[in-house]
Design a protein around this motif. Structure first.
Motif, short mmCIF file in Angstrom:
data_model
loop_
_atom_site.label_atom_id
_atom_site.label_comp_id
_atom_site.label_asym_id
_atom_site.label_seq_id
_atom_site.Cartn_x
_atom_site.Cartn_y
_atom_site.Cartn_z
N LEU A 41 0.83 -1.21 0.00
CA LEU A 41 0.00 0.00 0.00
C LEU A 41 0.86 1.26 0.00
O LEU A 41 0.55 2.22 -0.70
CB LEU A 41 -0.93 0.01 1.22
N ALA A 42 1.91 1.25 0.79
CA ALA A 42 2.80 2.42 0.85
C ALA A 42 3.43 2.67 -0.52
O ALA A 42 3.46 3.82 -0.99
CB ALA A 42 3.88 2.20 1.90
N VAL A 43 3.89 1.62 -1.18
CA VAL A 43 4.49 1.77 -2.51
C VAL A 43 3.46 2.31 -3.50
O VAL A 43 3.73 3.25 -4.26
CB VAL A 43 5.08 0.43 -3.00
N LEU A 44 2.26 1.74 -3.48
CA LEU A 44 1.19 2.19 -4.38
C LEU A 44 0.90 3.68 -4.17
O LEU A 44 0.86 4.46 -5.13
CB LEU A 44 -0.08 1.37 -4.14
N LEU A 45 0.71 4.08 -2.93
CA LEU A 45 0.37 5.48 -2.65
C LEU A 45 1.52 6.41 -3.00
O LEU A 45 1.31 7.49 -3.56
CB LEU A 45 -0.02 5.63 -1.18
N HIS A 46 2.74 6.02 -2.70
CA HIS A 46 3.89 6.87 -3.00
C HIS A 46 4.09 7.00 -4.51
O HIS A 46 4.46 8.07 -4.99
CB HIS A 46 5.15 6.32 -2.35
N ASP A 47 3.82 5.92 -5.25
CA ASP A 47 3.97 5.98 -6.71
C ASP A 47 2.88 6.83 -7.37
O ASP A 47 3.14 7.52 -8.35
CB ASP A 47 3.91 4.57 -7.31
N GLN A 48 1.66 6.79 -6.84
CA GLN A 48 0.54 7.48 -7.48
C GLN A 48 0.35 8.91 -7.00
O GLN A 48 -0.25 9.71 -7.71
CB GLN A 48 -0.75 6.71 -7.25
N HIS A 49 0.84 9.22 -5.82
CA HIS A 49 0.56 10.54 -5.25
C HIS A 49 1.84 11.16 -4.70
O HIS A 49 2.27 10.84 -3.59
CB HIS A 49 -0.49 10.43 -4.13
N PRO A 50 2.46 12.06 -5.46
CA PRO A 50 3.72 12.67 -5.03
C PRO A 50 3.66 13.31 -3.64
O PRO A 50 4.65 13.33 -2.93
CB PRO A 50 3.99 13.73 -6.10
N LYS A 51 2.49 13.77 -3.23
CA LYS A 51 2.34 14.41 -1.92
C LYS A 51 2.69 13.44 -0.79
O LYS A 51 3.14 13.85 0.27
CB LYS A 51 0.89 14.90 -1.78
N THR A 52 2.50 12.14 -1.03
CA THR A 52 2.78 11.16 0.01
C THR A 52 4.13 10.49 -0.17
O THR A 52 4.48 9.59 0.58
CB THR A 52 1.68 10.07 0.04
N ALA A 53 4.90 10.93 -1.15
CA ALA A 53 6.21 10.31 -1.41
C ALA A 53 7.20 10.67 -0.32
O ALA A 53 7.13 11.73 0.30
CB ALA A 53 6.75 10.77 -2.76
N PHE A 54 8.14 9.75 -0.11
CA PHE A 54 9.21 10.02 0.84
C PHE A 54 10.08 11.14 0.28
O PHE A 54 10.27 11.23 -0.93
CB PHE A 54 10.09 8.78 1.03
N PRO A 55 10.66 11.99 1.15
CA PRO A 55 11.59 13.01 0.64
C PRO A 55 12.81 12.32 0.06
O PRO A 55 13.16 11.22 0.47
CB PRO A 55 11.94 13.83 1.87
#
Length: 62
Positions: A41-55
């Motif tokens: 889920l973390a990978v999916l969200l980070h890939d689809q939504h830059p706002k939730t990406a790790f710095p």
């Protein structure tokens, strides 16, 4: 997973960037039933939504 669950999941993904951070965290925690699901889920969200990406990670120490 039935069709209703899939539709609800798609709707959450579409609205994710507009949700408040605490609501995002509550949904994420409720959906993270085990470590592998949590990671996916973390990978999916980070890939689809830059706002939730790790710095970005620093390339070298100063």
């Amino acid at each position: 997973m039935n069709e209703s669950e899939q539709l609800l999941g798609r709707a959450v993904l579409q609205l994710w960037p507009e949700l408040k951070r605490d609501v995002q965290e509550q949904i994420f925690e409720a959906a993270s039933v085990d470590p592998e699901v949590r990671r996916r889920l973390a990978v999916l969200l980070h890939d689809q939504h830059p706002k939730t990406a790790f710095p970005p990670q620093p390339r070298s120490l100063a």
